[in-house]
Write an enzyme that holds these catalytic residues in place. Structure first.
Site, PDB file in Angstrom:
ATOM      1  N   GLN A 506      26.161 -46.777  -9.178  1.00  0.00           N
ATOM      2  CA  GLN A 506      24.762 -46.371  -9.038  1.00  0.00           C
ATOM      3  C   GLN A 506      23.820 -47.551  -9.248  1.00  0.00           C
ATOM      4  O   GLN A 506      22.846 -47.719  -8.514  1.00  0.00           O
ATOM      5  CB  GLN A 506      24.444 -45.257 -10.039  1.00  0.00           C
ATOM      6  CG  GLN A 506      23.058 -44.667  -9.914  1.00  0.00           C
ATOM      7  CD  GLN A 506      22.878 -43.854  -8.643  1.00  0.00           C
ATOM      8  OE1 GLN A 506      23.852 -43.341  -8.096  1.00  0.00           O
ATOM      9  NE2 GLN A 506      21.649 -43.757  -8.162  1.00  0.00           N
ATOM     10  N   GLU A 533      49.728 -38.767 -15.011  1.00  0.00           N
ATOM     11  CA  GLU A 533      50.236 -38.869 -16.380  1.00  0.00           C
ATOM     12  C   GLU A 533      49.765 -37.690 -17.239  1.00  0.00           C
ATOM     13  O   GLU A 533      49.457 -37.836 -18.423  1.00  0.00           O
ATOM     14  CB  GLU A 533      49.802 -40.199 -17.037  1.00  0.00           C
ATOM     15  CG  GLU A 533      50.212 -41.436 -16.276  1.00  0.00           C
ATOM     16  CD  GLU A 533      51.715 -41.567 -16.089  1.00  0.00           C
ATOM     17  OE1 GLU A 533      52.482 -40.979 -16.871  1.00  0.00           O
ATOM     18  OE2 GLU A 533      52.120 -42.247 -15.141  1.00  0.00           O
ATOM     19  N   GLU A 537      43.324 -31.032 -17.449  1.00  0.00           N
ATOM     20  CA  GLU A 537      43.359 -29.665 -17.951  1.00  0.00           C
ATOM     21  C   GLU A 537      44.654 -29.388 -18.716  1.00  0.00           C
ATOM     22  O   GLU A 537      44.643 -28.740 -19.766  1.00  0.00           O
ATOM     23  CB  GLU A 537      43.209 -28.675 -16.787  1.00  0.00           C
ATOM     24  CG  GLU A 537      41.874 -28.740 -16.076  1.00  0.00           C
ATOM     25  CD  GLU A 537      41.763 -29.914 -15.098  1.00  0.00           C
ATOM     26  OE1 GLU A 537      40.660 -30.150 -14.587  1.00  0.00           O
ATOM     27  OE2 GLU A 537      42.784 -30.603 -14.851  1.00  0.00           O
TER      28      GLU A 537
END
Length: 560
Positions: A506, A533, A537
């Site tokens: 940005q 890896e 979640e």
């Protein structure tokens, strides 16, 4: 540190201690709600996934802040103090919101959280270290340091390794990284051979087998230091090369026979053959225990049939560590898995088809990806592919133990991934400082604008916190512990790499979106880190949150 900063550090310590008390209370309450006959019930855990996810993130942010602040001494450099305090403030803001969810789901009284939000020490800390003026000052300091933030003192051995591999990354890796990424090339021998000579592939292998690790203990810190340095040059073309031999080495050390260790470990240390890890399957993702690639016993060995996916470096590799279902009884779950070593020729191409003398086939196709190019991840198809008995890790005694042998390498793999994230962040921050100092907007350098300085401060604070935590957890892992902490630092560092590279792109404006600018590569490369890896979640729910709850109610840790 001056008196003002020392006062802020004391306040941070007070606030974090109160946050820890509130956090631990919420974890304990949620854990109690998940108990059934003295054990955590899987169905009850799944019913609380939203709160568990917030718990994992809160645990990561809180531990990182505590570790950063605890490392501050009266002799600490001003920049170290500034960044630690900036991260601590941001962490407290985030954790307070996460605690709202946890307390509500656990049915706890929210009054203690309201008290924390209006606590005198917290208000003073936020006013002193989270204000616009504090962020601007920290950002100016990051710019003056040319983005060199979060440096951790090392002993001579590790400092020498860091210096050597940083030079190698800058002088050898970085000049080749753009072409490898833009033209989707396989990592060339011009990088692989120098890394073989530097001993990169033997960092986890004991000296008695030709590696550089001590024979009597692990040196996770060395692996972290080297991985981070190489990843600064390129995640895909250098920083990720160590992970695969690390995982296979750990599996062999955990269960391999004496003959297997004597044969394979010296070869892996020399980087000949290179290796790949075939775990993930198209229908199961991170659910390793559910994998279904079938191994059928035949005279002298096993025939493999089935598919694997996201097998990184499978083309170039000469040996694949294949997690295989060797017991046809699917009800056994992970207890029916074994690790087999499948040998094949090395290919530089994006597709290959290998036919064994006996007719067995292995077909591979590279999966096109937006980033992480160079090593390539493959879809694999095994058709009556023969693996001899001598390539079953652990031999006959290793049948059914493949899940545990694979887990032996996952802690190191997650530590490496956190180091990879730190390397990418460091590259992105340094590039952004250079660009914002050179780029003029509205008649002044971009780096002189207050918002730019605040962004640089937060980028530097995240990098510093993740590096400090990764280096600290490396020591915990070497003591024989740290499975949960390794997952926790992986969780935090990988998401932080996304945030830092996003801000880097940005601040580069339109040039950040151009492929010719390195930050565009850092951005797309960083995105994969939260996926492999151990997907974010899965790590948060199945490892970090579960481990936190087990600790809260005094249960023995489960394997994950």
């Amino acid at each position: 540190m001056d008196d003002s900063m020392q006062q802020q550090v004391r306040l941070a310590g007070e606030v974090l201690a109160r946050m820890r008390q509130a956090f631990d209370a919420a974890v304990a309450a949620l854990a109690q709600g998940c108990l059934d006959n003295g054990r955590l019930d899987a169905a009850r855990l799944d019913a609380r996934q939203v709160a568990a996810f917030e718990m994992a993130w809160g645990g990561a942010e809180l531990l990182a802040a505590e570790t950063s602040v605890a490392a501050l001494t009266a002799q600490a450099e001003p920049l170290q103090g500034q960044l630690a305090l900036v991260f601590a403030v941001d962490a407290v803001v985030a954790v307070l919101d996460r605690l709202d969810v946890m307390y509500a789901e656990a049915g706890l009284d929210l009054a203690p959280l309201h008290a924390l939000r209006t606590d005198r020490a917290w208000l003073e800390l936020r006013a002193g270290s989270g204000s616009a003026a504090a962020l601007q000052a920290a950002g100016r300091a990051v710019a003056e340091a040319q983005g060199i933030a979060g440096e951790v003192a090392l002993d001579d051995q590790h400092a020498m390794a860091q210096d050597a591999f940083r030079r190698f990354a800058e002088e050898v890796v970085a000049p080749q990284a753009e072409a490898i990424h833009r033209h989707d090339l396989t990592v060339p021998e011009s990088l692989l051979q120098p890394m073989r000579e530097m001993g990169v592939f033997g960092l986890a292998i004991p000296e008695q087998y030709g590696g550089s690790a001590p024979d009597d203990r692990d040196d996770t810190l060395l692996m972290v230091v080297v991985t981070e340095a190489l990843s600064e040059g390129s995640l895909a073309a250098a920083g990720s090369l160590i992970t695969r031999p690390e995982i296979l080495t750990r599996a062999l050390m955990a269960g391999g026979t004496a003959q297997q260790k004597a044969r394979w470990l010296p070869q892996l240390a020399a980087g000949d053959p290179l290796c790949a890890i075939a775990m993930t399957e198209p229908d199961y993702g991170s659910d390793l225990a559910a994998c279904s690639l079938k191994g059928t016993r035949v005279d002298g060995g096993w025939l493999l049939n089935g598919a694997k996916t996201w097998c990184t470096f499978a083309g170039k590799a000469g040996v694949l560590m294949v997690v295989t279902r060797t017991d046809p009884d699917r009800s056994l779950g992970h207890k029916g898995l074994s690790v087999l070593l499948a040998e094949k020729p090395s290919y530089d191409t994006h597709e290959f088809a290998y036919t064994q003398d006996g007719g067995g086939k292995l077909i591979g196709r590279a999966i096109p990806t937006i980033g992480y190019r160079g090593m390539h991840s493959f879809d694999l198809s095994f058709e009556d592919f023969f693996v001899p008995d001598e390539n079953v890790v652990g031999g006959e005694a290793g049948l059914g133990k493949g899940f545990y042998y694979t887990l032996a390498g996952m802690v190191g793999g997650r530590m490496q991934t956190s180091a990879r994230a730190c390397g990418v962040m460091r590259a992105a921050l340094r590039a952004t400082v250079r660009y914002t100092q050179d780029r003029k907007v509205f008649g002044a350098p971009l780096a002189d604008l207050p918002l730019t300085q605040a962004k640089l401060a937060r980028m530097g604070a995240r990098l510093a916190a993740c590096r400090r935590l990764a280096y600290t957890v490396a020591g915990i892992v070497d003591s024989g512990n740290g499975r949960m902490e390794a997952s926790l630092v992986k969780l935090l560092a990988c998401r932080s790499a996304e945030l830092v590279t996003r801000e880097a792109l940005q601040l580069h404006g339109g040039m950040g979106y151009a492929e010719e600018t390195p930050v565009s590569r850092y951005f797309v490369d960083a995105r994969v880190l939260s996926i492999f890896e151990g997907a974010e979640e899965t790590l948060a729910l199945k490892v970090v949150a579960r481990s936190l709850m087990e600790r809260a109610v005094g249960l023995a840790p489960s394997g994950s």
